[in-house]
Design a protein around this motif. Structure first.
Motif, short mmCIF file in Angstrom:
data_model
loop_
_atom_site.label_atom_id
_atom_site.label_comp_id
_atom_site.label_asym_id
_atom_site.label_seq_id
_atom_site.Cartn_x
_atom_site.Cartn_y
_atom_site.Cartn_z
N HIS A 273 0.71 -1.44 0.09
CA HIS A 273 -0.27 0.07 -0.04
C HIS A 273 0.78 1.03 0.07
CE1 HIS A 273 -3.32 2.87 1.13
NE2 HIS A 273 -2.77 3.29 2.34
N SER A 274 2.33 0.92 1.06
CA SER A 274 2.90 2.21 0.65
C SER A 274 4.04 2.53 -0.61
CB SER A 274 3.62 2.44 1.89
OG SER A 274 4.60 3.01 2.20
N PHE A 275 3.94 1.46 -1.23
CA PHE A 275 4.27 1.65 -2.75
C PHE A 275 3.66 2.38 -3.22
CE2 PHE A 275 7.78 -1.91 -2.08
CZ PHE A 275 8.02 -1.64 -1.23
N GLY A 276 2.46 2.01 -3.66
CA GLY A 276 0.89 2.48 -4.11
C GLY A 276 0.97 3.60 -4.04
N VAL A 277 0.96 4.24 -3.02
CA VAL A 277 0.88 6.07 -2.23
C VAL A 277 1.78 6.85 -2.90
CG1 VAL A 277 0.89 7.19 -0.43
CG2 VAL A 277 -0.37 5.10 -0.40
N ARG A 278 3.16 6.39 -2.70
CA ARG A 278 4.38 7.11 -3.56
C ARG A 278 4.54 7.05 -4.91
NH1 ARG A 278 8.22 5.19 1.22
NH2 ARG A 278 6.92 7.07 1.53
N LEU A 279 4.43 6.19 -5.11
CA LEU A 279 3.99 6.35 -6.76
C LEU A 279 3.14 7.21 -7.23
CD1 LEU A 279 4.84 2.47 -7.54
CD2 LEU A 279 6.72 3.99 -7.60
N LEU A 280 2.04 7.06 -6.53
CA LEU A 280 1.04 8.08 -7.55
C LEU A 280 1.75 9.37 -7.21
CD1 LEU A 280 -1.96 6.99 -8.15
CD2 LEU A 280 -2.77 7.81 -6.45
N ALA A 281 2.13 9.35 -5.78
CA ALA A 281 2.25 10.75 -5.20
C ALA A 281 3.64 11.65 -5.91
CB ALA A 281 2.76 10.85 -4.17
N LEU A 282 4.54 9.93 -7.14
CA LEU A 282 5.29 10.61 -7.97
C LEU A 282 4.59 10.64 -9.03
CD1 LEU A 282 8.42 8.62 -6.81
CD2 LEU A 282 8.05 10.68 -6.85
N GLY A 283 3.03 10.93 -9.52
CA GLY A 283 3.53 10.61 -10.78
C GLY A 283 3.21 9.85 -11.93
N THR A 284 2.95 8.40 -11.27
CA THR A 284 3.26 7.10 -12.06
C THR A 284 2.30 6.43 -11.73
OG1 THR A 284 4.53 5.75 -10.28
CG2 THR A 284 6.05 7.48 -12.12
N PRO A 285 0.88 6.89 -12.38
CA PRO A 285 0.22 5.60 -11.81
C PRO A 285 -0.10 4.65 -12.20
CG PRO A 285 -0.76 7.07 -13.16
CD PRO A 285 0.53 8.12 -13.01
N GLU A 286 0.71 4.29 -13.29
CA GLU A 286 0.91 2.63 -14.24
C GLU A 286 1.26 1.78 -13.01
OE1 GLU A 286 1.78 6.02 -15.65
OE2 GLU A 286 0.81 6.03 -17.04
N ALA A 287 2.63 2.55 -12.42
CA ALA A 287 3.59 1.47 -11.70
C ALA A 287 2.97 1.58 -10.82
CB ALA A 287 4.80 2.46 -11.48
N ALA A 288 1.59 2.23 -9.61
CA ALA A 288 1.32 2.88 -8.83
C ALA A 288 0.08 1.61 -8.66
CB ALA A 288 0.56 3.17 -8.72
N LEU A 289 -0.57 1.18 -9.55
CA LEU A 289 -1.77 0.64 -9.55
C LEU A 289 -1.29 -0.73 -9.75
CD1 LEU A 289 -4.43 0.32 -11.15
CD2 LEU A 289 -3.89 -0.46 -13.03
N THR A 290 -0.18 -1.09 -10.13
CA THR A 290 0.55 -2.59 -9.37
C THR A 290 0.96 -2.63 -8.35
OG1 THR A 290 2.07 -3.19 -11.51
CG2 THR A 290 2.44 -4.16 -10.27
N ALA A 291 1.08 -1.96 -7.58
CA ALA A 291 1.51 -1.75 -5.86
C ALA A 291 0.28 -2.55 -5.88
CB ALA A 291 1.99 -0.72 -5.51
N GLY A 292 -1.27 -0.91 -6.03
CA GLY A 292 -2.52 -0.50 -5.33
C GLY A 292 -2.91 -2.07 -5.73
N GLU A 293 -2.98 -2.54 -7.14
CA GLU A 293 -3.78 -3.93 -6.70
C GLU A 293 -3.47 -4.97 -6.05
OE1 GLU A 293 -5.53 -3.82 -11.62
OE2 GLU A 293 -3.55 -4.63 -11.34
N GLU A 294 -1.77 -5.00 -5.62
CA GLU A 294 -1.78 -6.18 -4.40
C GLU A 294 -1.72 -5.56 -3.48
OE1 GLU A 294 0.17 -9.51 -3.59
OE2 GLU A 294 -1.14 -9.20 -5.74
#
Length: 384
Positions: A273-294
């Motif tokens: 979850h932390s990975f998803g939040v950080r990647l989203l904040a970094l403006g990379t929703p594609e990468a954040a999606l993988t972490a968010g789904e997991e």
């Protein structure tokens, strides 16, 4: 110096560490203090053996520790050390092994009493002894770790950083055994303290560099996946705070790729979850999606497990079958178990709720409105 009247105090059940009735341990402590009192002030030639008094003081310290009377333990250990130094004024001497053991015990008791400055003095004495005696040398790595920790607790951050750096250097200079892993656990823990120290004094970019070595070290350790994930989280955070967002993104994406070959368990959910939040904040929703789904998948599993466990607990009808206890006690215990179980269920549901909202935000940024709406709808069914 401990006197019999000092043992008249009540025993705090919350601090008692013994395995027998408290009154028995108090009696044994009093009996040992009687032996100590008989030998005090008398020539060692009259003792049953040359080190009888300090040994008796050591046993007394053990009983006092079990009773949770750490302040009295400190007194007993200080007296024990004073006697050993009288018997053997040269250092190191014939009783150095016993002195080292007493110093370690005194350090632990002083820490329990939150007397950190005194504990630091004991640690420095241990480290001085380590220069010339093998038993103290064996305790030196732990002593250095304690020194760093206590300096940090005292707010002496720059001294703590120096101590941590010294520990890292000492570990790196140790002879390497043939076939030993390049990143030992000792080194990893020392590097963690060093990186924390750098971060505390504002040297965040350097802390990030050290964090990279920590992350690599955890990856090589068997059964340390959660430590690896948490280290990646800390590393990426330091990269962001030191103005290196691209490296932070790459750090997490690389970790996610590596994790394809490792088992994912529910205890990893918070890291994902932390990975998803950080990647989203970094403006990379594609990468954040993988972490968010997991994260959502793992939180769903955890929530389901806690809900099922709570249902079984509620349905259990044998909670009052233990005839060793009163019905009132068993009822109280059952209520506490149910309350604790409900709390775990609620926490799991709240975590799933937050992960679903993060996932929804990722999906919205990717233009997948229907899926985002579904995630938001599911989150609405859960407690916030």
């Amino acid at each position: 110096m401990i006197q019999p009247v000092m043992l008249e105090r009540p025993v705090d059940s919350a601090r008692y560490r013994g395995v027998v009735r408290e009154d028995k341990t108090v009696r044994w402590a009093r009996d040992e203090l009687d032996q100590v009192t008989l030998m005090r002030g008398r020539s060692p030639d009259t003792w049953p053996k040359r080190n009888a008094l300090p040994e008796s003081l050591g046993r007394l310290a053990g009983w006092l520790t079990e009773l949770g009377w750490d302040d009295l333990t400190c007194l007993a250990l200080r007296e024990q050390l004073a006697v050993y130094r009288t018997l053997s004024p040269e250092r190191p001497g014939p009783f150095t092994d016993q002195v080292v053991h007493a110093l370690v015990a005194l350090r632990d008791s002083l820490v329990e009493c939150k007397r950190y400055e005194e504990a630091l003095e004991v640690i420095e004495e241990l480290l001085r002894l380590a220069e010339s005696h093998h038993s103290a040398r064996a305790k030196a790595p732990e002593a250095r770790s304690w020194r760093t920790l206590l300096l940090t607790r005292l707010g002496r951050d720059r001294q703590a950083l120096e101590s941590a750096a010294e520990t890292v250097t000492e570990i790196r200079n140790r002879p390497q055994r043939s076939g030993a892993p390049s990143a030992s656990l000792d080194l990893i823990h020392a590097l963690m303290a060093y990186a924390d120290g750098l971060d505390k004094v504002g040297r965040v970019a350097e802390a990030a560099e050290v964090s990279a070595e920590i992350t690599a070290g955890w990856w090589k350790q068997p059964d340390a996946t959660i430590h690896f994930l948490l280290a990646v989280d800390v590393h990426s955070d330091r990269l962001v705070r030191s103005g290196q967002p691209e490296k932070a993104q790459a750090c997490i994406v690389e970790a996610i790729a590596k994790m394809r070959h490792r088992k994912h368990d529910t205890y990893q959910a918070r890291a994902w979850h932390s990975f998803g939040v950080r990647l989203l904040a970094l403006g990379t929703p594609e990468a954040a999606l993988t972490a968010g789904e997991e994260a959502v998948r793992l939180y769903r599993e955890r929530t389901r497990a806690h809900q099922e466990r709570h249902q079984k607990l509620e349905a259990a009808d044998d909670w009052d079958d233990d005839h060793r206890y009163s019905e009132a006690y068993l009822l109280k215990r059952r209520r506490e178990e149910l309350r604790s179980s409900r709390k775990e269920v609620r926490q799991a549901e709240q975590d799933l709720h937050d992960a679903l909202l993060t996932l929804s935000a990722c999906l919205q940024q990717l233009g997948r409105a229907a899926e985002a709406s579904a995630a938001t709808g599911e989150a609405a069914t859960l407690p916030a």
